[in-house]
Design a protein around this motif. Sequence first.
Motif, PDB file in Angstrom:
ATOM      1  N   LEU A  29       0.824  -1.213   0.000  1.00  0.00           N
ATOM      2  CA  LEU A  29       0.000   0.000   0.000  1.00  0.00           C
ATOM      3  C   LEU A  29       0.857   1.263   0.000  1.00  0.00           C
ATOM      4  CD1 LEU A  29      -2.858  -1.017   2.480  1.00  0.00           C
ATOM      5  CD2 LEU A  29      -3.008  -0.738  -0.008  1.00  0.00           C
ATOM      6  N   VAL A  30       1.958   1.244   0.756  1.00  0.00           N
ATOM      7  CA  VAL A  30       2.853   2.408   0.790  1.00  0.00           C
ATOM      8  C   VAL A  30       3.458   2.653  -0.585  1.00  0.00           C
ATOM      9  CG1 VAL A  30       5.028   3.280   1.723  1.00  0.00           C
ATOM     10  CG2 VAL A  30       3.350   2.243   3.251  1.00  0.00           C
ATOM     11  N   VAL A  31       3.959   1.563  -1.209  1.00  0.00           N
ATOM     12  CA  VAL A  31       4.537   1.702  -2.548  1.00  0.00           C
ATOM     13  C   VAL A  31       3.479   2.205  -3.531  1.00  0.00           C
ATOM     14  CG1 VAL A  31       5.533   0.435  -4.482  1.00  0.00           C
ATOM     15  CG2 VAL A  31       6.328  -0.014  -2.158  1.00  0.00           C
ATOM     16  N   ALA A  32       2.278   1.631  -3.435  1.00  0.00           N
ATOM     17  CA  ALA A  32       1.201   2.044  -4.332  1.00  0.00           C
ATOM     18  C   ALA A  32       0.849   3.512  -4.131  1.00  0.00           C
ATOM     19  CB  ALA A  32      -0.032   1.163  -4.108  1.00  0.00           C
ATOM     20  N   PHE A  33       0.849   3.956  -2.873  1.00  0.00           N
ATOM     21  CA  PHE A  33       0.508   5.359  -2.620  1.00  0.00           C
ATOM     22  C   PHE A  33       1.590   6.298  -3.174  1.00  0.00           C
ATOM     23  CE2 PHE A  33       0.440   9.244  -0.065  1.00  0.00           C
ATOM     24  CZ  PHE A  33      -0.866   9.649  -0.285  1.00  0.00           C
ATOM     25  N   PHE A  34       2.866   5.912  -3.053  1.00  0.00           N
ATOM     26  CA  PHE A  34       3.935   6.741  -3.623  1.00  0.00           C
ATOM     27  C   PHE A  34       3.797   6.828  -5.144  1.00  0.00           C
ATOM     28  CE2 PHE A  34       6.107   6.467   0.451  1.00  0.00           C
ATOM     29  CZ  PHE A  34       6.804   7.675   0.503  1.00  0.00           C
ATOM     30  N   VAL A  35       3.486   5.697  -5.767  1.00  0.00           N
ATOM     31  CA  VAL A  35       3.278   5.719  -7.218  1.00  0.00           C
ATOM     32  C   VAL A  35       2.082   6.592  -7.562  1.00  0.00           C
ATOM     33  CG1 VAL A  35       2.676   4.302  -9.221  1.00  0.00           C
ATOM     34  CG2 VAL A  35       4.336   3.468  -7.542  1.00  0.00           C
ATOM     35  N   PHE A  36       0.996   6.421  -6.795  1.00  0.00           N
ATOM     36  CA  PHE A  36      -0.188   7.245  -7.034  1.00  0.00           C
ATOM     37  C   PHE A  36       0.117   8.726  -6.835  1.00  0.00           C
ATOM     38  CE2 PHE A  36      -3.560   9.605  -4.859  1.00  0.00           C
ATOM     39  CZ  PHE A  36      -4.508   9.669  -5.864  1.00  0.00           C
ATOM     40  N   ALA A  37       0.883   9.055  -5.787  1.00  0.00           N
ATOM     41  CA  ALA A  37       1.208  10.462  -5.514  1.00  0.00           C
ATOM     42  C   ALA A  37       1.961  11.078  -6.682  1.00  0.00           C
ATOM     43  CB  ALA A  37       2.028  10.566  -4.229  1.00  0.00           C
ATOM     44  N   SER A  38       2.910  10.336  -7.255  1.00  0.00           N
ATOM     45  CA  SER A  38       3.670  10.852  -8.389  1.00  0.00           C
ATOM     46  C   SER A  38       2.774  11.074  -9.598  1.00  0.00           C
ATOM     47  CB  SER A  38       4.804   9.880  -8.730  1.00  0.00           C
ATOM     48  OG  SER A  38       5.523  10.321  -9.858  1.00  0.00           O
ATOM     49  N   LEU A  39       1.927  10.081  -9.885  1.00  0.00           N
ATOM     50  CA  LEU A  39       1.034  10.203 -11.039  1.00  0.00           C
ATOM     51  C   LEU A  39       0.009  11.311 -10.827  1.00  0.00           C
ATOM     52  CD1 LEU A  39       0.388   6.419 -11.811  1.00  0.00           C
ATOM     53  CD2 LEU A  39       1.926   7.984 -13.010  1.00  0.00           C
ATOM     54  N   TYR A  40      -0.507  11.415  -9.622  1.00  0.00           N
ATOM     55  CA  TYR A  40      -1.528  12.442  -9.346  1.00  0.00           C
ATOM     56  C   TYR A  40      -0.921  13.843  -9.402  1.00  0.00           C
ATOM     57  CZ  TYR A  40      -5.464  14.779  -7.100  1.00  0.00           C
ATOM     58  OH  TYR A  40      -6.524  15.610  -6.827  1.00  0.00           O
ATOM     59  N   HIS A 524      -3.502  17.658  -1.062  1.00  0.00           N
ATOM     60  CA  HIS A 524      -2.549  18.146  -2.055  1.00  0.00           C
ATOM     61  C   HIS A 524      -1.215  18.510  -1.408  1.00  0.00           C
ATOM     62  CE1 HIS A 524      -5.654  19.324  -5.395  1.00  0.00           C
ATOM     63  NE2 HIS A 524      -5.647  18.034  -5.097  1.00  0.00           N
ATOM     64  N   ARG A 525      -1.282  19.032  -0.202  1.00  0.00           N
ATOM     65  CA  ARG A 525      -0.027  19.341   0.495  1.00  0.00           C
ATOM     66  C   ARG A 525       0.753  18.062   0.780  1.00  0.00           C
ATOM     67  NH1 ARG A 525      -1.907  23.604   5.127  1.00  0.00           N
ATOM     68  NH2 ARG A 525       0.308  23.459   5.700  1.00  0.00           N
ATOM     69  N   LEU A 526       0.055  16.992   1.128  1.00  0.00           N
ATOM     70  CA  LEU A 526       0.716  15.705   1.364  1.00  0.00           C
ATOM     71  C   LEU A 526       1.346  15.188   0.065  1.00  0.00           C
ATOM     72  CD1 LEU A 526       1.383  13.214   3.058  1.00  0.00           C
ATOM     73  CD2 LEU A 526      -0.922  12.344   2.530  1.00  0.00           C
ATOM     74  N   ILE A 527       0.616  15.331  -1.041  1.00  0.00           N
ATOM     75  CA  ILE A 527       1.127  14.862  -2.329  1.00  0.00           C
ATOM     76  C   ILE A 527       2.448  15.547  -2.662  1.00  0.00           C
ATOM     77  CG2 ILE A 527       0.714  14.910  -4.828  1.00  0.00           C
ATOM     78  CD1 ILE A 527      -0.874  12.764  -3.432  1.00  0.00           C
ATOM     79  N   TYR A 528       2.504  16.850  -2.498  1.00  0.00           N
ATOM     80  CA  TYR A 528       3.718  17.583  -2.869  1.00  0.00           C
ATOM     81  C   TYR A 528       4.794  17.524  -1.783  1.00  0.00           C
ATOM     82  CZ  TYR A 528       1.586  19.135  -7.135  1.00  0.00           C
ATOM     83  OH  TYR A 528       1.027  19.148  -8.383  1.00  0.00           O
ATOM     84  N   ALA A 529       4.410  17.272  -0.558  1.00  0.00           N
ATOM     85  CA  ALA A 529       5.419  17.022   0.470  1.00  0.00           C
ATOM     86  C   ALA A 529       6.183  15.741   0.132  1.00  0.00           C
ATOM     87  CB  ALA A 529       4.764  16.919   1.843  1.00  0.00           C
ATOM     88  N   LEU A 530       5.463  14.737  -0.374  1.00  0.00           N
ATOM     89  CA  LEU A 530       6.127  13.507  -0.796  1.00  0.00           C
ATOM     90  C   LEU A 530       6.954  13.740  -2.050  1.00  0.00           C
ATOM     91  CD1 LEU A 530       3.225  10.936  -0.242  1.00  0.00           C
ATOM     92  CD2 LEU A 530       5.278  11.202   1.138  1.00  0.00           C
ATOM     93  N   ARG A 531       6.435  14.510  -2.995  1.00  0.00           N
ATOM     94  CA  ARG A 531       7.143  14.705  -4.259  1.00  0.00           C
ATOM     95  C   ARG A 531       8.466  15.414  -4.045  1.00  0.00           C
ATOM     96  NH1 ARG A 531       5.767  14.855  -9.737  1.00  0.00           N
ATOM     97  NH2 ARG A 531       7.213  16.099 -10.984  1.00  0.00           N
ATOM     98  N   PHE A 532       8.462  16.439  -3.192  1.00  0.00           N
ATOM     99  CA  PHE A 532       9.671  17.231  -2.987  1.00  0.00           C
ATOM    100  C   PHE A 532      10.397  16.889  -1.687  1.00  0.00           C
ATOM    101  CE2 PHE A 532       7.104  19.944  -5.827  1.00  0.00           C
ATOM    102  CZ  PHE A 532       8.011  20.078  -6.866  1.00  0.00           C
ATOM    103  N   GLN A 533       9.931  15.805  -1.028  1.00  0.00           N
ATOM    104  CA  GLN A 533      10.600  15.342   0.189  1.00  0.00           C
ATOM    105  C   GLN A 533      10.770  16.496   1.181  1.00  0.00           C
ATOM    106  OE1 GLN A 533      11.615  11.794   0.552  1.00  0.00           O
ATOM    107  NE2 GLN A 533      10.027  11.950  -1.022  1.00  0.00           N
ATOM    108  N   SER A 534       9.681  17.217   1.421  1.00  0.00           N
ATOM    109  CA  SER A 534       9.739  18.402   2.280  1.00  0.00           C
ATOM    110  C   SER A 534       8.523  18.402   3.204  1.00  0.00           C
ATOM    111  CB  SER A 534       9.760  19.678   1.419  1.00  0.00           C
ATOM    112  OG  SER A 534       9.680  20.817   2.224  1.00  0.00           O
TER     113      SER A 534
END
Length: 972
Positions: A29-40, A524-534
């Motif tokens: 689920l974690v891996v899937a969410f990271f993939v989803f976050a990148s695509l989203y 959305h903040r969570l999505i971009y926090a993951l994308r930019f590791q911030s």
Amino acid sequence: MTTTSAPAPATPSRPRRILGITVAIVAALVVAFFVFASLYADWLWYRQLEFEGVLLTQWVARIAMFAIGFLGMAVPVWLAIQLAYRLRPVYARLSSQLDRYQEVVEPLRRLAMWGIPVFFGFFAGFAASAQWQTTWLWFNGVPTGDVDPEFGLDTGFYLFALPFYGAVVGFVSAVLLICLLVTAVVSYLYGSVRVGQRELRISKAARIQLAILAGLYLAVQAVSLFLDRYRLLVEQGDRITGPGYTGVNAVIPGLTILSIVAALVAVLFFVTAVIGRWRYPLIATALLIVSSLVVGVGYPWVVNTFQVLPNQAAFERPFYERNLEMTKKAYGIDGLEKIEFTAETSAEEGQLRADAQTTTQIRIMDPAIIGPTVRQLEQYRAYYQFQEPLDVDRYEIDGEMQDTIVSVRELNVDQLGAGSSWVNETLVYTHGYGLVAAAGNERTSDGNPVFLERGIPAQGFLSDNPDFEPRVYFGEYSPTYSIVGAPEGATPIELDYPSGADGGAGPRVTFEGDGGPSVGNMFHRLIYALRFQSEQILFSEDVNEESQILYDRDPLTRVEKVAPYLELDSDPYPTVVDGRIVWVVDGYTLSSNYPYSTTVPLSQAIADSNNTQPRFALDDINYIRNSVKATVDAYDGSVTLYAWDPEDPLLQAWQNVYPTAVQPISEMSADLMSHVRYPTDLFKVQRAMLQIYHVDDAQSFYERDNAWATPEDPQNPNQLQPPYYLTMQMPGQEAPSFSMFTTFIPSSTGAASRNVLMGYLAVDSNAGQEAGVKGEDYGKLRLLEIAASTTVPGPGQVQNTFDSDTAVSSQINILQQGQSEVLNGNLLTLPVGGGLLYVQPVFVQASQGTQLPTLRKILVAFGDDIAFEDTLAEALDVLFGGDSGATAGDDEVVPVEPDATPTPEPTAPAEPGDEEPTPAPEAGSYEAALQDAREAMMAREEALRAGDLTAFAEADERLTAAVEQLLELSGD
């Protein structure tokens, strides 16, 4: 006697199994969410730009092609394994060796029967997914209206269909080969194929399966051989791309024969599946191999060796003519206008009178040199920067077009130093400010550029427009990401621009555009926090419900993402259109499949002293079109694509793939049209081809008696001289036009090389000023072919003359005294006065410390005559007998504006030493003048290090006076 039973095997406890399963599920689920976050995140970015259709098309195409590839491989392999296993002989006598193999394989049989197809299916799926563009282009291809000279097929067949057919044949061949392999292995393991005692026995079921697979494989090879006939038209030969006499008369017929033979052998394998006779297909296969050697290799070698090579010019002539015609068409050089030019080499008084409009616009400010000067005068703070080299543009000022040197003042958060923090880098310092524009043909009295637009706040002809927007959120050096936006009435936190002394607070501003995806909600903040590791994005209180995140801000990156089918020019340039700073990016459609067109390495063709190491995904090309002009708004990052060449078949096909991505040229405003220019990389590719393809007849092409080369940059040995933009009038033009030019010298190597001009190529780069209408002469290539009876020095020879002239070198030595160094600017070549005029600005800067290149002298040459003066106007007059008859942009040197820039504190004078002073030389003597020059030079260096422009100008005037006195005394 008692016995004990063996202990039961240990089994994992129930809680441990549950824990293991839970951990695996959570990890998945974690891996899937990271993939989803990148695509989203990608989806949000494209949706904000209103290009989500581009992303959806790519997703759908890749998924569909993966599914086709996966099923196309996995299903046949699974069927091959199942058939080979189910049709095995039940009572076959196996050897002990096979018994051992089966003992090992049997426990894994079920897994292998499903795992092997899935394994190969994944590989095939990913390979097919990478071919989605080839497939979609084939499906959406359009006819071009042109036909190849050999088969008479529309060239669209080679651009769209042939690559797809080749990919399909390769894929089917791989599937059949793997099926054949797994069938043989399974049949051997389970006794359908037995080898022993010099005997090979194959069961009926295995024979049928193997024979059909072999027949299908050979049938596909027959198709491949047939397609190879067409591939010859896009393959590079000894001299040309495409088949010559040997290829047309030996190789193509040979491939046709081999294709028929392969088809017949395939039929024999199908017959074997029925009658069970292996002898006939095996003999036929051997004959196919022998035939391929004789027909495919031997016969072409005989024809080429004994017929073509002894009479190559005569036999190859029609095929060279094909190559000439198709190459010129593929590179857009078929409309070249060639002009026989007998160049004047003697300079006479009044010779430039008819070229006054051209000489007025001669650029004396070199955009590759004055970058440090612009930075020192206009940067203001360390966290600003300008791109180098600067760009060239033109604007209409007071009713006249003016060539300008331009650059955007961009942000550089790496220079914040102690002020560096996430808040500052992300929320406070978010944008650059303003565009600097300087006249290309003028200079101030101290040798600096004459600014037409400058300063913070912005001042000049551009900022006089009430709609002018100076803020630059999107540029070549913008931060990785910024978070902007706030509710109405909130206190702004973005620094707009600095004011006052260093450290003083400047005005604040809030971004008001629509420049990036919203991060106004927690998801959305969570999505971009993951994308930019911030994690700051997630927890910062300054991120509010109106916040937007700006990223992927480089103009090239933005255009590349919304138009992935384009190759982009390496030189995007900023301009101001309708009050907005925009980046203009040229996009190319490329192909390596145009018939009979010679291939060129793109990276090699465009490499020069301004672009030394270009890299491209598709490097070897034989077709290019500047099909799209793109703009990126520097304030909100909006991207607009315009179909600049709507007749380009590749663009038409891609518009079928992405129906709403590109707007028609009719949507371009008049202001934008006035700033569009001919792209640099396309011109470089065309000049690379014209080195050989400027000739029109096959005989000259074969003999290479008139091959040319691009000269090396006189200032950068081993690098080609770049083309330059200038406003000038070519022979055949009614008035000067914004153009780009390059020169040619004879193609030779080593000590035998000659640096004399053979050709002068210019292209009209003025697209006009009418909305949606391309200028009639835009893109017109004009080539001056220098008459052989006239010797015109090339750039290298002219530079050598400048460097070796005693009068010039003595003055250069004076300019280099102290801690100064001399920089030679770009060597420009102009067709004026019935000949070719060379112009080179000479700059001086400190060799250490703060470097501020200033224009000190101008070198000019016409024929064998040269002049070296303070201004271009003076140099032209000296060169042409005291009065050139023309005017130059620096006829009137612009005085220094005392309030143009902040004046730093002057450097404190050095303390006097205790040493005994040196007696002053006698006034009026050569030694006195030399000492005055040295003192002026030292004073100028001190002013330069201190940044004191006023003191620098005064010292420079003293130096000029001392130099003039030295020259007078030398003459006496």
